[in-house]
Design a protein around this motif. Structure first.
Motif, mmCIF file in Angstrom:
data_model
loop_
_atom_site.group_PDB
_atom_site.id
_atom_site.type_symbol
_atom_site.label_atom_id
_atom_site.label_comp_id
_atom_site.label_asym_id
_atom_site.label_seq_id
_atom_site.Cartn_x
_atom_site.Cartn_y
_atom_site.Cartn_z
ATOM 1 N N ALA A 131 53.589 -56.168 68.281
ATOM 2 C CA ALA A 131 53.774 -55.433 69.535
ATOM 3 C C ALA A 131 54.973 -55.999 70.288
ATOM 4 O O ALA A 131 55.582 -56.989 69.877
ATOM 5 N N LYS A 132 55.297 -55.367 71.411
ATOM 6 C CA LYS A 132 56.357 -55.887 72.261
ATOM 7 C C LYS A 132 55.873 -55.871 73.702
ATOM 8 O O LYS A 132 55.027 -55.052 74.079
ATOM 9 N N VAL A 133 56.401 -56.775 74.504
ATOM 10 C CA VAL A 133 56.025 -56.900 75.911
ATOM 11 C C VAL A 133 57.315 -56.872 76.713
ATOM 12 O O VAL A 133 58.138 -57.785 76.617
ATOM 13 N N THR A 134 57.483 -55.809 77.498
ATOM 14 C CA THR A 134 58.744 -55.594 78.197
ATOM 15 C C THR A 134 58.522 -55.373 79.684
ATOM 16 O O THR A 134 57.441 -54.977 80.122
ATOM 17 N N VAL A 135 59.553 -55.618 80.456
ATOM 18 C CA VAL A 135 59.511 -55.377 81.900
ATOM 19 C C VAL A 135 59.383 -53.869 82.127
ATOM 20 O O VAL A 135 60.068 -53.066 81.479
ATOM 21 N N ASP B 171 65.458 -49.609 76.305
ATOM 22 C CA ASP B 171 66.328 -50.759 76.550
ATOM 23 C C ASP B 171 65.712 -51.743 77.545
ATOM 24 O O ASP B 171 66.415 -52.614 78.075
ATOM 25 N N ALA B 172 64.422 -51.608 77.800
ATOM 26 C CA ALA B 172 63.754 -52.506 78.751
ATOM 27 C C ALA B 172 63.838 -53.951 78.272
ATOM 28 O O ALA B 172 63.766 -54.239 77.068
ATOM 29 N N SER B 173 63.992 -54.857 79.207
ATOM 30 C CA SER B 173 64.133 -56.279 78.881
ATOM 31 C C SER B 173 62.782 -56.891 78.508
ATOM 32 O O SER B 173 61.747 -56.523 79.072
#
Length: 265
Positions: free
Chosen positions: A230-234, A244-246
């Motif tokens: 998974a990914k965890v983004t702002v 393109d979220a950080s």
């Protein structure tokens, strides 16, 4: 700086420390316990303190790295900003769930390296379940000594969205995000850092967090989520699915409060 390597043996020892802290919590869980008020008006119990002391003392005995715990968070930024690697600990995440005695609370231990969570243990003592993740190695859950690999799962076309929400915190901004998804959606309520683990294990597709959290609330489960794919983004509520979220990062500023974030595949 002292050299450091997270060996399989050390990772296993950290997991054991989390489980032992959970045992100390459970000793208090079945009793009447004292509740204190913290400066931010959130509750603190005897269990938080018992788990905190066990984790901090045990980590110090096996690792040279500094430790930041929710219950000893007064380390000044002038010191913290020099840390390249450190342990980030929430000895009892979901204190409100603990007080309600619904079982949805966890012990969280994370390794932060250069602002990124690279290893995490999330132990839920009331349900005897542990999640472990190491970035670039993999993630697994463990119940009664039985391990099973976990992997985040993307939503299939036509499938109902399973969106993780909080049992103790809700926000009207969630509706704006849900409306932008399209299709049917189901809100899966859960307490503590277990919310991130639901996405990591493929039991939910997404967890948008639009309420307050601190870095120790998320770091361990964040590592599990990344290790599981998974990914965890702002999160920008007005553009919630920005490709393109950080990525969410740690120890980048004086405040230990997280921005809003999104856990997704």
């Amino acid at each position: 700086m002292t050299s450091f390597e997270l060996t399989p043996d050390l990772a296993e020892k950290v997991k054991r420390i989390a489980v032992e802290a959970g045992d100390k919590i459970m000793e208090i869980y079945g009793q009447d316990f004292t509740i204190y008020d913290k400066p931010d008006s959130s509750p603190l119990t005897e269990a938080d303190l018992a788990a905190h002391h066990h984790i901090v003392d045990s980590l110090a005995a096996i690792s040279p790295l500094p430790i930041l715990s929710e219950e000893s968070a007064d380390i000044p930024w002038s010191v913290r900003k020099t840390w390249v690697r450190y342990w980030l600990v929430d000895p009892l995440d979901g204190t409100k769930e603990f007080i309600k005695k619904n079982g949805e609370f966890t012990v969280n231990i994370a390794l932060i390296e250069y602002g990124e969570p690279t290893f995490g243990v999330v132990h839920a003592p009331a349900i005897n379940k542990t999640y472990v993740g190491q970035v670039d190695v993999g993630a697994y859950s463990e119940v009664s000594g039985v391990k099973a690999a976990i992997k985040a799962s993307e939503r299939k076309a036509g499938e109902t969205w399973k969106i993780v929400g909080s049992r103790s915190h809700q926000s009207t901004e969630i509706n704006k995000i849900l409306d932008s998804l399209g299709g049917e959606n189901e809100l899966v309520a859960m307490g503590s850092s277990l919310k991130l683990c639901l996405v990591a294990s493929g039991e939910a597709h997404m967890y948008p967090r639009v309420g307050p959290t601190s870095e120790w609330d998320t770091a361990a489960a964040h590592a599990v989520a990344i290790a599981a794919g998974a990914k965890v983004t702002v999160l920008d509520v007005n553009n919630p699915f920005d490709k393109d979220a950080s990525p969410l990062r740690y120890n980048q500023k004086d405040s230990v409060l997280n921005p809003y974030f999104l856990v997704s595949c």
